[in-house]
Design a protein around this motif. Structure first.
Motif, PDB file in Angstrom:
ATOM      1  N   ASN A 114     -14.186 -44.300  -2.573  1.00  0.00           N
ATOM      2  CA  ASN A 114     -14.681 -43.027  -3.095  1.00  0.00           C
ATOM      3  C   ASN A 114     -13.606 -42.405  -3.992  1.00  0.00           C
ATOM      4  O   ASN A 114     -12.498 -42.139  -3.543  1.00  0.00           O
ATOM      5  N   PRO A 115     -13.903 -42.142  -5.286  1.00  0.00           N
ATOM      6  CA  PRO A 115     -12.848 -41.705  -6.208  1.00  0.00           C
ATOM      7  C   PRO A 115     -12.685 -40.198  -6.316  1.00  0.00           C
ATOM      8  O   PRO A 115     -11.772 -39.745  -7.015  1.00  0.00           O
ATOM      9  N   TYR A 116     -13.525 -39.418  -5.670  1.00  0.00           N
ATOM     10  CA  TYR A 116     -13.547 -37.976  -5.912  1.00  0.00           C
ATOM     11  C   TYR A 116     -12.487 -37.262  -5.079  1.00  0.00           C
ATOM     12  O   TYR A 116     -12.170 -37.671  -3.961  1.00  0.00           O
ATOM     13  N   LEU A 117     -11.966 -36.175  -5.633  1.00  0.00           N
ATOM     14  CA  LEU A 117     -10.960 -35.384  -4.929  1.00  0.00           C
ATOM     15  C   LEU A 117     -11.539 -34.781  -3.652  1.00  0.00           C
ATOM     16  O   LEU A 117     -10.885 -34.755  -2.615  1.00  0.00           O
TER      17      LEU A 117
ATOM     18  N   ARG B  72     -11.873 -36.195 -10.311  1.00  0.00           N
ATOM     19  CA  ARG B  72     -11.395 -37.499  -9.857  1.00  0.00           C
ATOM     20  C   ARG B  72      -9.974 -37.714 -10.362  1.00  0.00           C
ATOM     21  O   ARG B  72      -9.618 -37.317 -11.469  1.00  0.00           O
ATOM     22  N   ARG B  73      -9.181 -38.407  -9.537  1.00  0.00           N
ATOM     23  CA  ARG B  73      -7.804 -38.707  -9.940  1.00  0.00           C
ATOM     24  C   ARG B  73      -7.775 -39.694 -11.100  1.00  0.00           C
ATOM     25  O   ARG B  73      -6.960 -39.550 -12.026  1.00  0.00           O
ATOM     26  N   ASP B  74      -8.645 -40.690 -11.091  1.00  0.00           N
ATOM     27  CA  ASP B  74      -8.605 -41.711 -12.130  1.00  0.00           C
ATOM     28  C   ASP B  74      -9.209 -41.248 -13.446  1.00  0.00           C
ATOM     29  O   ASP B  74      -9.089 -41.952 -14.456  1.00  0.00           O
ATOM     30  N   ARG B  75      -9.834 -40.087 -13.488  1.00  0.00           N
ATOM     31  CA  ARG B  75     -10.511 -39.647 -14.702  1.00  0.00           C
ATOM     32  C   ARG B  75      -9.975 -38.324 -15.239  1.00  0.00           C
ATOM     33  O   ARG B  75      -9.908 -38.128 -16.454  1.00  0.00           O
TER      34      ARG B  75
ATOM     35  N   PRO C 171     -19.699 -37.444  -4.543  1.00  0.00           N
ATOM     36  CA  PRO C 171     -18.851 -36.260  -4.339  1.00  0.00           C
ATOM     37  C   PRO C 171     -19.485 -35.304  -3.346  1.00  0.00           C
ATOM     38  O   PRO C 171     -20.670 -35.399  -3.016  1.00  0.00           O
TER      39      PRO C 171
ATOM     40  N   GLU D  48      -4.367 -35.554  -0.158  1.00  0.00           N
ATOM     41  CA  GLU D  48      -4.722 -36.956  -0.362  1.00  0.00           C
ATOM     42  C   GLU D  48      -4.021 -37.879   0.624  1.00  0.00           C
ATOM     43  O   GLU D  48      -4.568 -38.930   0.983  1.00  0.00           O
TER      44      GLU D  48
ATOM     45  N   ASP E 134     -20.040 -43.105  -1.707  1.00  0.00           N
ATOM     46  CA  ASP E 134     -19.211 -42.992  -2.908  1.00  0.00           C
ATOM     47  C   ASP E 134     -19.580 -41.772  -3.745  1.00  0.00           C
ATOM     48  O   ASP E 134     -19.317 -41.733  -4.947  1.00  0.00           O
TER      49      ASP E 134
ATOM     50  N   PRO F 129     -14.433 -35.741  -1.434  1.00  0.00           N
ATOM     51  CA  PRO F 129     -15.440 -36.793  -1.261  1.00  0.00           C
ATOM     52  C   PRO F 129     -16.602 -36.330  -0.395  1.00  0.00           C
ATOM     53  O   PRO F 129     -16.462 -35.506   0.513  1.00  0.00           O
TER      54      PRO F 129
END
Length: 639
Positions: free
Chosen positions: A485-488, A426-429, A496, A473, A494, A490
């Motif tokens: 959805n936060p996953y690179l 994930r980008r945010d993690r 992966p 992206e 929501d 997806p």
């Protein structure tokens, strides 16, 4: 017409399925079919023998052998396109049905027919074999369970042709559970994880209630840690079975195992119960885990049965069963140290030992690391991303697929992450940005809790990687990602993308474009071996590259390829020394004239030696010339 019935009445041994060569001969006698069609069937039968890498006279035309040796392989590796392979499967299925090697589909029971009519067409197609098996077995939709699903998987592998069992069973489980949630009025049960391997075990519901309670207690203990005991999250009297001792003989902290590991341990215990029944212990007498190791001779017979079943060689199943018996004896029953050590000795005798990379992986890597395959593999991400840009106006679905594969392959080439870490990225993690508000990734930072061996992964990101991630992206990912959805990579809603789909996409594109059979984990091996070929002995760097805690794993896994690279460098050094010589001086051997080597007749001399001897003999027999008289002037001068 020759018939080979596959399902015979109990007590009768079914005849052996014909070989491919026999089937080819039978097809030649089908005069009512056009000759072009018979030629196509013959070509298809020869193709499956070529894919199985065996002779047509040894390959049996039965579902079990074809599923294991033919249908699971990529046809591109054998010069066949996907369309050609579809024709091969169609011809093979027709021949097998005509020879009664595949059952015809009987009509569905009323309950299953009614359920199928309520489902969307795509859903019903996915569940075709699932519905057919349970209808044959007389199982109602409400009575479906994990045990019946395992029986369904065994039936699919042994009685039908299936090119990708893992994917099919996963889709079956997913679609069935989706129907059960969307139509709660049907009362359909939820299924657990799909397992395509057919293993000899006993279903949990068939075990004694005491054994079921012991297995539940075992699962609770394996899923707990020392912190659970300290903070009262579990029953200390039930879960505290003694400290865990590490390799140095010191008490080690107990940590919770992953759910999939716990499931495997419980399955090994149920497999030990199955073995106990096979050696003559009545199932009703196995009332708990203690009955598997007491008396100790029973544990020995269980291990011996697994040893004999593997052909008296080391095997993974025998090692797993022996290891779970050791754990049961030590942590759940509390046998003496002598008895536990005895079971551990048996376990070491039957378990499979991995001294270096397996022969299967080595053969795959040798094909993947050839100069031709290496050049194709390294250029493939750029080629796929260019194709994605061209396909975007025409087919966004194909464009997203190509871009996804380009980014995935690039990550595996430069950052050989484990497949789980790639799926959950994930980008945010896991992205450390170059600057606040910037979209460029400076580092990949995966915390220890997200890594298999609890070691943090901290890797700098290349500018080329940023270009791939940015294009993915900004252009392609929004076409498939749900909002939020936060996953690179997806998946649905929501979540992966599942690891099976991600791994299958990489495997397929490498087979098509490079012509090599790989899996996503083999890319980690490729990175290590490729580096060691140019830098032999640098296991420390390989350990950091792969995220190992020590270099012990790297030395054990890659000693063979690294040793070959060392030999190559030594050979090259000798060859370079030979090339540096301007002229090789070879000393000549002089032989005395007229002499014959001991034990060698004069007639066996070489022509050169014979002519030399002849000249010598001629000089010896001819009269010597008289010396010329000196000139008068010179004689006077001498006097």
């Amino acid at each position: 017409m020759t018939s080979y019935p596959q399902n015979t009445p109990p007590g009768n041994d079914p005849p052996a399925a014909p070989t491919v060569a026999e089937a080819i001969a039978i097809v030649a006698t089908w005069d009512k079919l056009p000759i072009e069609r018979r030629r196509g069937m013959t070509s298809s039968l020869r193709a499956i023998a070529r894919i199985a890498e065996t002779d047509a006279g040894t390959l049996r035309l039965c579902p079990t052998e074809l599923n294991e040796r033919v249908l699971g392989k990529a046809p591109q590796l054998y010069g066949l396109s996907a369309d050609s392979m579809a024709t091969v499967r169609s011809h093979t299925r027709y021949v097998m049905r005509r020879l009664n090697l595949l059952d015809t589909r009987p009509p569905l029971s009323p309950a299953w027919a009614a359920l199928r009519d309520r489902l969307p067409r795509r859903t019903s197609v996915t569940l075709t074999r699932f519905v057919e098996f349970h209808s044959r077995a007389g199982i109602l939709p409400a009575d479906v369970s994990n045990e019946t699903f395992e029986r369904c998987q065994a039936w699919v592998l042994s009685e039908t042709l299936c090119r990708n069992p893992v994917r099919l069973f996963s889709q079956m489980r997913h679609v069935w559970n989706k129907v059960a949630r969307e139509f709660p009025e049907l009362g359909l049960p939820i299924l657990g994880a799909a397992r395509c391997q057919v293993r000899k075990t006993i279903a949990l519901v068939d075990l004694h209630p005491g054994m079921q309670a012991d297995l539940a207690h075992m699962a609770a203990r394996l899923g707990s840690s020392d912190l659970d005991d300290d903070f009262g999250d579990g029953d200390a009297d039930d879960l505290a079975d003694g400290p865990v001792i590490d390799q140095m003989g010191r008490p080690a902290p107990r940590r919770a195992l992953r759910p999939i590991t716990i499931e495997e341990r419980l399955r090994h215990a149920r497999q030990a119960v199955w073995v106990a029944v096979q050696i003559g212990v009545p199932l009703e007498e196995i009332r708990g885990l203690r009955d598997l190791v007491v008396p100790l001779a029973r544990a020995k017979r269980i291990v011996r049965f697994m040893w004999d079943r593997a052909g008296k060689v080391r095997s993974a199943p025998a090692g797993h069963v022996a290891e779970v018996l050791r754990q049961i004896a030590k942590f759940h029953v509390g046998l003496s140290k002598e008895d536990v050590d005895q079971i551990a000795k048996w376990q070491r005798s039957v378990c499979l030992k991995y001294g270096e990379m397996t022969e299967k992986n080595r053969r795959r890597l040798e094909a993947l690391l050839t100069p031709e395959a290496e050049s194709k593999l390294l250029a493939l991400p750029k080629v796929l991303m260019e194709e994605a840009r061209e396909l975007l106006p025409v087919s966004p679905v194909l464009a997203v697929s190509a871009a996804k594969r380009a980014l995935l392959l690039h990550l595996e080439l430069f950052y050989p992450f484990r497949v789980k870490n790639v799926c959950l990225m994930r980008r945010d993690r896991h992205f450390v940005l170059a600057a606040p508000g910037s979209q460029n990734v400076a580092r990949f930072l995966i915390p220890a809790n997200d890594v298999k061996n609890q070691k943090t992964i901290d890797r700098p990101a290349l500018s080329l990687t940023n270009a791939y991630i940015h294009e993915w992206e900004e252009i392609f990912r929004p076409l498939i990602a749900a909002p939020g959805n936060p996953y690179l990579f997806p998946g649905q809603d929501d979540k992966p993308m599942c690891r099976q789909a991600l791994a299958a996409s990489l495997k397929k594109i490498v087979a098509e474009r490079v012509g090599c059979e790989v899996n996503i984990h083999l890319m980690r091996h490729r990175a290590a071996v490729a580096y060691l070929k140019t830098h032999p002995g640098e296991f420390g760097i390989v350990s950091e590259l792969l995220g190992h805690k020590t270099d012990k794993t790297a030395r054990k896994s890659y000693t063979g390829p690294e040793r070959d690279a060392a030999f190559d460098r030594f050979d090259e050094s000798v060859l370079n020394a030979m090339r540096s010589l301007k002229q090789a001086v070879v000393p000549k051997r002089r032989r005395a004239r007229g002499k014959t080597q001991p034990g060698r007749p004069a007639s066996a001399r070489s022509p050169a030696t014979s002519s030399s001897a002849a000249r010598t003999a001629k000089r010896a027999t001819s009269p010597k010339p008289r010396p010329k008289p000196p000139a008068p002037g010179k004689q006077d001068a001498g006097e």
